[in-house]
Design a protein around this motif. Structure first.
Motif, mmCIF file in Angstrom:
data_model
loop_
_atom_site.group_PDB
_atom_site.id
_atom_site.type_symbol
_atom_site.label_atom_id
_atom_site.label_comp_id
_atom_site.label_asym_id
_atom_site.label_seq_id
_atom_site.Cartn_x
_atom_site.Cartn_y
_atom_site.Cartn_z
ATOM 1 N N VAL A 467 0.030 -12.606 6.174
ATOM 2 C CA VAL A 467 0.527 -12.253 4.930
ATOM 3 C C VAL A 467 1.826 -11.171 4.993
ATOM 4 O O VAL A 467 1.647 -10.144 5.660
ATOM 5 C CB VAL A 467 -0.423 -11.321 4.043
ATOM 6 C CG1 VAL A 467 -0.005 -10.760 2.844
ATOM 7 C CG2 VAL A 467 -1.472 -12.185 3.699
ATOM 8 N N LEU A 468 2.893 -11.602 4.434
ATOM 9 C CA LEU A 468 4.044 -10.426 4.633
ATOM 10 C C LEU A 468 3.961 -9.967 3.290
ATOM 11 O O LEU A 468 4.514 -10.471 2.279
ATOM 12 C CB LEU A 468 5.386 -11.372 4.846
ATOM 13 C CG LEU A 468 5.339 -12.310 6.065
ATOM 14 C CD1 LEU A 468 6.514 -13.028 6.255
ATOM 15 C CD2 LEU A 468 5.350 -11.343 7.241
ATOM 16 N N LEU A 469 3.863 -8.691 3.294
ATOM 17 C CA LEU A 469 3.532 -7.783 2.112
ATOM 18 C C LEU A 469 4.700 -6.691 1.933
ATOM 19 O O LEU A 469 4.720 -5.665 2.533
ATOM 20 C CB LEU A 469 2.099 -7.233 2.206
ATOM 21 C CG LEU A 469 1.674 -6.222 1.015
ATOM 22 C CD1 LEU A 469 1.827 -7.154 -0.376
ATOM 23 C CD2 LEU A 469 0.195 -5.954 1.116
ATOM 24 N N ASP A 470 5.661 -6.741 0.914
ATOM 25 C CA ASP A 470 6.274 -5.839 0.397
ATOM 26 C C ASP A 470 5.683 -4.554 0.288
ATOM 27 O O ASP A 470 4.587 -4.608 -0.744
ATOM 28 C CB ASP A 470 7.136 -6.198 -0.718
ATOM 29 C CG ASP A 470 8.420 -5.098 -0.967
ATOM 30 O OD1 ASP A 470 8.688 -4.601 0.153
ATOM 31 O OD2 ASP A 470 8.855 -5.378 -1.983
ATOM 32 N N GLY A 471 6.230 -3.319 0.623
ATOM 33 C CA GLY A 471 5.519 -2.138 0.286
ATOM 34 C C GLY A 471 5.767 -1.601 -0.982
ATOM 35 O O GLY A 471 5.043 -0.725 -1.782
ATOM 36 N N LEU A 472 6.945 -1.835 -1.768
ATOM 37 C CA LEU A 472 7.192 -1.188 -2.838
ATOM 38 C C LEU A 472 7.218 -2.334 -3.963
ATOM 39 O O LEU A 472 8.402 -3.262 -3.833
ATOM 40 C CB LEU A 472 8.799 -0.254 -2.566
ATOM 41 C CG LEU A 472 9.173 0.275 -3.937
ATOM 42 C CD1 LEU A 472 8.306 1.391 -4.520
ATOM 43 C CD2 LEU A 472 10.740 0.691 -3.578
ATOM 44 N N MET A 473 6.556 -2.642 -4.877
ATOM 45 C CA MET A 473 6.515 -3.343 -5.879
ATOM 46 C C MET A 473 6.300 -2.888 -7.371
ATOM 47 O O MET A 473 5.172 -1.900 -7.396
ATOM 48 C CB MET A 473 5.791 -4.522 -5.535
ATOM 49 C CG MET A 473 6.115 -5.551 -4.174
ATOM 50 S SD MET A 473 5.057 -6.856 -4.086
ATOM 51 C CE MET A 473 3.390 -6.234 -3.595
ATOM 52 N N PRO A 474 6.390 -3.310 -8.264
ATOM 53 C CA PRO A 474 6.151 -2.713 -9.577
ATOM 54 C C PRO A 474 4.746 -2.944 -10.016
ATOM 55 O O PRO A 474 3.906 -3.895 -9.295
ATOM 56 C CB PRO A 474 6.973 -3.418 -10.672
ATOM 57 C CG PRO A 474 7.191 -4.755 -9.943
ATOM 58 C CD PRO A 474 7.383 -4.373 -8.343
ATOM 59 N N ASN A 475 3.853 -2.326 -10.932
ATOM 60 C CA ASN A 475 2.599 -2.336 -11.302
ATOM 61 C C ASN A 475 1.601 -2.139 -10.407
ATOM 62 O O ASN A 475 0.703 -1.261 -10.353
ATOM 63 C CB ASN A 475 2.200 -4.037 -11.804
ATOM 64 C CG ASN A 475 3.332 -3.969 -13.109
ATOM 65 O OD1 ASN A 475 3.418 -3.188 -13.738
ATOM 66 N ND2 ASN A 475 3.772 -5.391 -12.934
ATOM 67 N N MET A 476 1.772 -2.858 -9.179
ATOM 68 C CA MET A 476 0.693 -2.531 -8.052
ATOM 69 C C MET A 476 1.498 -2.547 -6.479
ATOM 70 O O MET A 476 2.131 -3.645 -6.404
ATOM 71 C CB MET A 476 -0.224 -3.423 -7.950
ATOM 72 C CG MET A 476 -1.473 -3.358 -6.702
ATOM 73 S SD MET A 476 -2.725 -4.497 -6.693
ATOM 74 C CE MET A 476 -3.945 -3.828 -8.095
ATOM 75 N N ASP A 477 1.477 -1.512 -5.758
ATOM 76 C CA ASP A 477 2.317 -1.373 -4.647
ATOM 77 C C ASP A 477 1.608 -2.137 -3.522
ATOM 78 O O ASP A 477 0.302 -2.303 -3.626
ATOM 79 C CB ASP A 477 2.982 -0.051 -4.455
ATOM 80 C CG ASP A 477 1.744 0.958 -3.879
ATOM 81 O OD1 ASP A 477 0.486 0.386 -3.632
ATOM 82 O OD2 ASP A 477 2.085 2.091 -3.941
ATOM 83 N N GLY A 478 2.290 -2.381 -2.420
ATOM 84 C CA GLY A 478 1.783 -2.999 -1.257
ATOM 85 C C GLY A 478 0.503 -2.406 -0.772
ATOM 86 O O GLY A 478 -0.420 -3.006 -0.205
ATOM 87 N N ILE A 479 0.420 -1.045 -0.468
ATOM 88 C CA ILE A 479 -0.770 -0.471 -0.231
ATOM 89 C C ILE A 479 -1.922 -0.604 -0.829
ATOM 90 O O ILE A 479 -2.944 -0.929 -0.356
ATOM 91 C CB ILE A 479 -0.453 1.152 -0.177
ATOM 92 C CG1 ILE A 479 0.875 1.524 0.691
ATOM 93 C CG2 ILE A 479 -1.680 1.822 0.246
ATOM 94 C CD1 ILE A 479 0.496 1.203 2.091
ATOM 95 N N GLU A 480 -1.785 -0.638 -2.250
ATOM 96 C CA GLU A 480 -3.015 -1.027 -2.965
ATOM 97 C C GLU A 480 -3.407 -2.471 -2.952
ATOM 98 O O GLU A 480 -4.670 -2.850 -2.670
ATOM 99 C CB GLU A 480 -2.777 -0.897 -4.663
ATOM 100 C CG GLU A 480 -2.429 0.542 -5.036
ATOM 101 C CD GLU A 480 -3.692 1.537 -4.691
ATOM 102 O OE1 GLU A 480 -4.807 1.003 -4.841
ATOM 103 O OE2 GLU A 480 -3.703 2.531 -4.184
ATOM 104 N N VAL A 481 -2.524 -3.424 -2.596
ATOM 105 C CA VAL A 481 -2.898 -4.851 -2.155
ATOM 106 C C VAL A 481 -3.419 -4.863 -0.872
ATOM 107 O O VAL A 481 -4.472 -5.822 -0.672
ATOM 108 C CB VAL A 481 -1.626 -5.731 -2.504
ATOM 109 C CG1 VAL A 481 -1.808 -7.167 -2.000
ATOM 110 C CG2 VAL A 481 -0.953 -5.643 -3.891
ATOM 111 N N LEU A 482 -2.773 -4.259 0.028
ATOM 112 C CA LEU A 482 -3.486 -4.167 1.463
ATOM 113 C C LEU A 482 -4.930 -3.589 1.292
ATOM 114 O O LEU A 482 -5.638 -4.207 1.967
ATOM 115 C CB LEU A 482 -2.699 -3.303 2.232
ATOM 116 C CG LEU A 482 -3.299 -2.954 3.456
ATOM 117 C CD1 LEU A 482 -3.057 -4.470 4.440
ATOM 118 C CD2 LEU A 482 -2.312 -1.829 4.588
ATOM 119 N N LYS A 483 -5.336 -2.393 0.498
ATOM 120 C CA LYS A 483 -6.678 -2.088 0.495
ATOM 121 C C LYS A 483 -7.317 -3.274 -0.165
ATOM 122 O O LYS A 483 -8.678 -3.366 0.392
ATOM 123 C CB LYS A 483 -6.697 -0.763 -0.425
ATOM 124 C CG LYS A 483 -6.101 0.284 0.197
ATOM 125 C CD LYS A 483 -6.132 1.355 -0.944
ATOM 126 C CE LYS A 483 -5.553 2.590 -0.250
ATOM 127 N NZ LYS A 483 -5.398 4.005 -1.364
#
Length: 542
Positions: A467-483
């Motif tokens: 998974v290549l995951l951008d850290g700065l995104m609208p609504n839900m940032d990458g850290i929340e997705v990572l968690k």
């Protein structure tokens, strides 16, 4: 080329943005920041390095959260170099070329995995850069919890461990590791707290080395080279038969299990051969045991010379040997063994001035779902060997009760999650054209935000994921997705590389604390990223 196409897209996107802004009474500083933030990562990734540099310089002058109003004359003056530059690039851009097939480098990765556990992001970045520059695969952890998870999951060859960690300390990790099998893993304390008491405690708890900070780049590489060479030498002494200098029975057992795991995972074929010297007791009785030893060594040397690099040749006991042939059908194995057998017939041995010859017999079997156990496979190969002996010796016999097996590739899904369409499309299209070896099947998925990714049916138990995951995104940032990912999936199933273009190290630290395996700073070179992913696949999914 694709790069030129994406450059054209970014020119168009910038012009449309400037046109939209020109029609507005004002724009906010926050909008300018967001535009430059995306441009910094995107432009650098697709070869527009000067655009990326200008964007980076301008970002330092802005406040990410400010709603200050900028009128047209103000923002045009502020962005004048970009506005002028885009017209220049459009005028001088080369015509687009035809599409080309992209492929990863065709080379064999043989470096060991190295884990760095440290809460100092600058030090982690230094270690990662230096080691990766020298060809090593580096995984990093920011705290004790994540460090222990990666040790258990990935079994690195070397662990560099700081004493001070946010949720504990290096000594507690050492204490935990004393209770588990470490598979000849080197644990090295690296700390600025270089007092005698820490040295003593580190060694008492099982650390093999203590290196004070700061550490010089040349010393670091020399240390890693030295320890990995020692590890290889140590493993060699444990798994090598002293007389013949080929692998011993202990090593055979471990490699047998590995090949069975590969077969269970993707039905990769392999064959097993038992080889037994004919009338060897007669050699010992006639010429003595010292000559018999020379025959064993001569036979082993001949096999090592004629076998393929990937074949595993082991002394099983006495004059009996076993060969494991990865990714090999029994018919191909038979051809190789026959080549070796015919060469052995012609090989001369000498005792007391008298020349004599020794032959061997062989029994072969191919792995199949009904016989997927070392003992069972060796029993069937031994039955074939017995048939070879009964039929007159000096021959090879295949155990022919073999079921047809359908080969299945390992499915690896590369998921790109980024709200910047140019970066997302470019990376996704690159990997859609990626060529790996025949054992892998690559599938690419792309999402514009974390919510759409999490709400999709993205996970399938029989696949592996990058998974290549951008850290700065609208609504839900990458850290929340990572968690959310790490709540359900380990690094053995899902590898996460965070993409970051933010200023400061706190975002990288946060990603590592929450289970990211790697971080990639925008702008990045797509070829470097593909090499890194190839490395991770080979180390973690093989």
């Amino acid at each position: 080329m694709d790069t030129l196409k994406y450059q054209q897209l970014i020119y168009k996107q910038m012009l449309e943005k400037f046109k939209t802004w020109s029609e507005q009474e004002f724009i906010t500083e926050r909008e300018i920041y967001s535009f430059l933030h995306n441009l910094k990562g995107t432009a650098g990734t697709i070869g527009l390095d000067d655009f990326s540099q200008i964007a980076n310089e301008k970002l330092h002058l802005l406040d990410e959260t400010s709603n200050n109003k900028w009128i047209k004359t103000e923002w045009k003056a502020f962005l004048s170099t970009l506005i002028e530059g885009i017209h220049f690039y459009q005028t001088n851009a080369n015509p687009l070329n035809e599409d080309t097939q992209l492929a990863i480098p065709n080379h064999t990765l043989n470096q060991e995995l190295i884990l760095v556990i440290d809460d100092d992001i600058i030090f982690i970045s230094y270690m990662k850069r230096v080691l990766e520059k020298n060809g090593y695969t580096v995984i990093i952890a920011y705290n004790e919890k994540r460090g222990l998870e990666l040790i258990y999951e990935l079994k690195p060859a070397i662990v560099f461990l700081d004493i001070m960690l946010p949720d504990g300390n290096g000594f507690s990790i050492l204490q935990t590791l004393k209770k588990v099998k470490k598979d000849r893993m080197f644990v090295t304390i690296i700390s600025a707290n270089d007092c005698k008491a820490n040295h003593v405690k580190a060694y008492e708890l099982g650390a093999l080395d203590f290196i004070p900070k700061p550490i010089d780049e040349k010393i670091l590489i020399s240390y890693v080279t030295n320890r990995l060479a020692f590890k290889k030498e140590l493993e060699h002494s444990i798994i090598i038969d002293e007389l013949t200098q080929v692998y011993n029975r202990k090593f055979l057992e471990s490699q047998f299990e590995y090949l069975i795991q590969q077969y269970n995972r993707n039905q990769t074929p392999f064959s097993v051969v038992i080889l037994d010297l004919d009338y060897f007791k007669k050699v010992n009785d006639t010429y003595g045991h010292l000559v018999g030893d020379e025959v064993l060594k001569g036979f082993s040397a001949l096999v090592m010379e004629l076998k393929r690099e990937q074949d595993i040749f082991c002394r099983y006991g006495g004059e009996e040997f076993v060969m494991l042939l990865p990714q090999t059908s029994v018919q191909d194995a038979y051809s190789l063994i026959e080549k070796i057998r015919q060469a052995m017939v012609k090989k001369d041995f000498t005792a007391n001035g008298v020349k004599f010859n020794v032959t061997f017999s062989a029994g072969l079997i191919e792995a199949n779902a009904c016989l997927l156990h070392p003992k069972k496979m060796l029993e069937k190969a031994d039955q074939a060997l017995y048939e070879a002996k009964q039929s007159g010796r000096d021959r090879s016999v295949i155990f022919d009760n073999i079921a047809d097996v359908v080969t299945k590739k390992v499915n690896i899904k590369i998921i790109v999650i980024d709200d910047v369409s140019i970066i997302r499309n470019m990376v996704a299209n690159y990997f859609k054209n990626w060529t790996m070896n025949e054992n892998y099947e690559i599938e690419v998925m792309e999402f514009s935000n974390g919510l759409s990714f999490l709400n999709s049916n993205w996970y399938e138990p029989n696949s592996k994921y990058i998974v290549l995951l951008d850290g700065l995104m609208p609504n839900m940032d990458g850290i929340e997705v990572l968690k959310k990912i790490r709540e359900e999936h380990t690094s053995n199933e899902v590898i996460v590389s965070m993409l970051t273009g933010r200023k400061g190290n706190e975002h990288v630290v946060e990603a590592l604390k929450n289970g990211a395996n790697d971080y990639i700073v925008k702008p990045f070179n797509i070829t470097d990223v593909s090499n890194r992913i190839q490395n991770l696949i080979n180390r973690m999914f093989m």
